[in-house]
Design a protein around this motif. Structure first.
Motif, mmCIF file in Angstrom:
data_model
loop_
_atom_site.group_PDB
_atom_site.id
_atom_site.type_symbol
_atom_site.label_atom_id
_atom_site.label_comp_id
_atom_site.label_asym_id
_atom_site.label_seq_id
_atom_site.Cartn_x
_atom_site.Cartn_y
_atom_site.Cartn_z
ATOM 1 N N PHE A 253 0.845 -1.193 0.000
ATOM 2 C CA PHE A 253 0.000 0.000 0.000
ATOM 3 C C PHE A 253 0.878 1.240 0.000
ATOM 4 C CE2 PHE A 253 0.619 -1.453 4.293
ATOM 5 C CZ PHE A 253 0.898 -0.319 5.029
ATOM 6 N N TYR A 254 0.255 2.375 -0.270
ATOM 7 C CA TYR A 254 0.982 3.629 -0.404
ATOM 8 C C TYR A 254 0.728 4.523 0.804
ATOM 9 C CZ TYR A 254 1.560 2.304 -5.302
ATOM 10 O OH TYR A 254 1.878 1.638 -6.456
ATOM 11 N N LEU A 255 1.777 5.209 1.251
ATOM 12 C CA LEU A 255 1.664 6.259 2.265
ATOM 13 C C LEU A 255 2.307 7.504 1.650
ATOM 14 C CD1 LEU A 255 2.600 4.429 5.611
ATOM 15 C CD2 LEU A 255 0.339 5.096 4.824
ATOM 16 N N HIS A 256 1.487 8.438 1.206
ATOM 17 C CA HIS A 256 2.005 9.589 0.468
ATOM 18 C C HIS A 256 2.534 10.686 1.385
ATOM 19 C CE1 HIS A 256 0.538 7.914 -3.267
ATOM 20 N NE2 HIS A 256 -0.644 7.722 -2.713
ATOM 21 N N ASN A 257 2.086 10.697 2.637
ATOM 22 C CA ASN A 257 2.495 11.738 3.577
ATOM 23 C C ASN A 257 3.778 11.311 4.293
ATOM 24 O OD1 ASN A 257 2.657 13.183 6.165
ATOM 25 N ND2 ASN A 257 0.664 14.031 5.596
ATOM 26 N N GLN A 258 4.826 12.159 4.223
ATOM 27 C CA GLN A 258 6.113 11.801 4.822
ATOM 28 C C GLN A 258 6.032 11.694 6.346
ATOM 29 O OE1 GLN A 258 9.061 10.815 3.421
ATOM 30 N NE2 GLN A 258 7.766 10.732 1.603
ATOM 31 N N GLU A 259 5.199 12.526 6.967
ATOM 32 C CA GLU A 259 5.026 12.448 8.419
ATOM 33 C C GLU A 259 4.393 11.111 8.802
ATOM 34 O OE1 GLU A 259 2.589 14.663 12.053
ATOM 35 O OE2 GLU A 259 2.678 15.594 10.067
ATOM 36 N N VAL A 260 3.421 10.685 8.020
ATOM 37 C CA VAL A 260 2.769 9.403 8.262
ATOM 38 C C VAL A 260 3.760 8.258 8.037
ATOM 39 C CG1 VAL A 260 0.930 7.856 7.504
ATOM 40 C CG2 VAL A 260 0.493 10.306 7.673
ATOM 41 N N LEU A 261 4.588 8.395 7.019
ATOM 42 C CA LEU A 261 5.600 7.380 6.733
ATOM 43 C C LEU A 261 6.560 7.235 7.911
ATOM 44 C CD1 LEU A 261 6.597 5.425 4.533
ATOM 45 C CD2 LEU A 261 8.081 7.268 3.713
ATOM 46 N N SER A 262 6.927 8.366 8.521
ATOM 47 C CA SER A 262 7.812 8.341 9.681
ATOM 48 C C SER A 262 7.148 7.641 10.865
ATOM 49 C CB SER A 262 8.199 9.774 10.063
ATOM 50 O OG SER A 262 9.002 9.787 11.212
ATOM 51 N N ARG A 263 5.866 7.930 11.082
ATOM 52 C CA ARG A 263 5.125 7.279 12.165
ATOM 53 C C ARG A 263 5.001 5.778 11.914
ATOM 54 N NH1 ARG A 263 -0.443 9.706 12.840
ATOM 55 N NH2 ARG A 263 -0.514 8.176 14.533
ATOM 56 N N PHE A 264 4.817 5.413 10.649
ATOM 57 C CA PHE A 264 4.712 4.001 10.302
ATOM 58 C C PHE A 264 6.014 3.273 10.635
ATOM 59 C CE2 PHE A 264 5.181 0.411 7.432
ATOM 60 C CZ PHE A 264 3.959 -0.222 7.577
ATOM 61 N N LYS A 265 7.145 3.931 10.365
ATOM 62 C CA LYS A 265 8.445 3.338 10.665
ATOM 63 C C LYS A 265 8.561 3.020 12.149
ATOM 64 C CE LYS A 265 13.408 4.079 10.065
ATOM 65 N NZ LYS A 265 14.456 4.980 9.524
ATOM 66 N N GLU A 266 8.095 3.935 12.986
ATOM 67 C CA GLU A 266 8.124 3.712 14.435
ATOM 68 C C GLU A 266 7.206 2.548 14.814
ATOM 69 O OE1 GLU A 266 7.018 7.371 16.246
ATOM 70 O OE2 GLU A 266 8.717 8.493 15.419
ATOM 71 N N LEU A 267 6.089 2.456 14.125
ATOM 72 C CA LEU A 267 5.097 1.426 14.432
ATOM 73 C C LEU A 267 5.633 0.022 14.188
ATOM 74 C CD1 LEU A 267 1.909 1.103 15.064
ATOM 75 C CD2 LEU A 267 1.707 0.797 12.600
ATOM 76 N N VAL A 268 6.272 -0.179 13.038
ATOM 77 C CA VAL A 268 6.663 -1.535 12.647
ATOM 78 C C VAL A 268 7.839 -2.070 13.456
ATOM 79 C CG1 VAL A 268 5.788 -1.263 10.307
ATOM 80 C CG2 VAL A 268 8.182 -0.727 10.781
ATOM 81 N N VAL A 269 8.541 -1.181 14.158
ATOM 82 C CA VAL A 269 9.659 -1.633 14.977
ATOM 83 C C VAL A 269 9.166 -2.509 16.127
ATOM 84 C CG1 VAL A 269 11.449 -0.876 16.595
ATOM 85 C CG2 VAL A 269 11.177 0.286 14.396
#
Length: 232
Positions: free
Chosen positions: A47-63
């Motif tokens: 899936f796509y995450l176009h917002n860079q802030e959301v992408l950063s939050r996602f990175k924290e989530l998957v850890v």
């Protein structure tokens, strides 16, 4: 597909047609690094995450969160989009997955959180609540934990939030305002609502957007006061 970011063994960002997208699958990144390729047949979800802030939050989530919870979130998102026929913003995926993971951990420890607005959520957001009731089956199948209806109410607010682009805490306040106004109308005019009628649906829709504007006004007013106080 070429890897541009590796989150963990199960999640990466890849480039496809010069556009980044997130891909998930068990061990798809094992012994892989940026610049390596991932074969499409090994990918379970993308899936796509176009917002860079959301992408950063996602990175924290998957850890910290296991892959099955990311899969649960994607299944619920697919069900919500199909049932509602609406687009949902990227933020809902992250906040909802985080909530589900936390709720399952709490349930395993026999910690239950009561939802004071459950009855009103069931009434005001019928479609979203029915979607989440189906989602509870998905969650139980993946985790072995059947979450209570109180949690179904909280998760339903995440889906409502995804349509209105509000913070889930704001959605709780919006629902509380709607409840209070409906009670005022009921007792002031001594009427009982037909909750299945189109008129009631229109009334609730107006209430929802009125409460949303009220919450936004309160937040703006508070932000302005903080700004002036910090500059005096």
């Amino acid at each position: 597909m070429e890897i541009s970011k590796v989150f963990n063994n199960n999640v990466a960002v890849v480039l496809e047609n010069n556009e980044e997208k997130i891909v998930m699958g068990r061990e798809i990144c094992f012994k892989k690094k940026i610049g390596d390729t991932i074969e499409p047949e090994t990918i379970d979800k993308d899936f796509y995450l176009h917002n860079q802030e959301v992408l950063s939050r996602f990175k924290e989530l998957v850890v910290d969160i296991p892959l099955e919870y990311l899969e649960i979130g994607e299944e619920i998102m697919d069900e919500a989009r199909l049932s509602l026929g609406k687009a949902l913003n990227d933020n809902i995926y992250i906040s909802m997955v985080n909530h589900i993971y936390t709720a399952v951990v709490r349930a395993k420890d026999d910690i239950l959180v009561k939802n004071a607005l459950l009855w009103d959520i069931q009434k005001f957001y019928k479609e979203e609540y029915l979607i989440v009731k189906k989602a509870l089956v998905i969650i139980e199948k993946k985790t072995g934990v059947l979450l209570p209806n109180d949690e179904a109410g909280f998760i339903a607010l995440h889906i409502v939030n995804g349509q209105l682009d509000e913070d889930v805490h704001d959605m709780y306040e919006i629902t509380k305002i709607m409840q209070e106004i409906e009670n005022i109308v009921r007792y002031r005019f001594k009427i009982e609502f037909n909750e299945e009628s189109a008129y009631y649906y229109r009334f609730i829709t107006h209430l929802k957007f009125f409460a949303q504007r009220l919450v936004e006004y309160k937040k703006t007013k508070q932000a302005r006061r903080c700004f002036f106080e910090s500059n005096t």
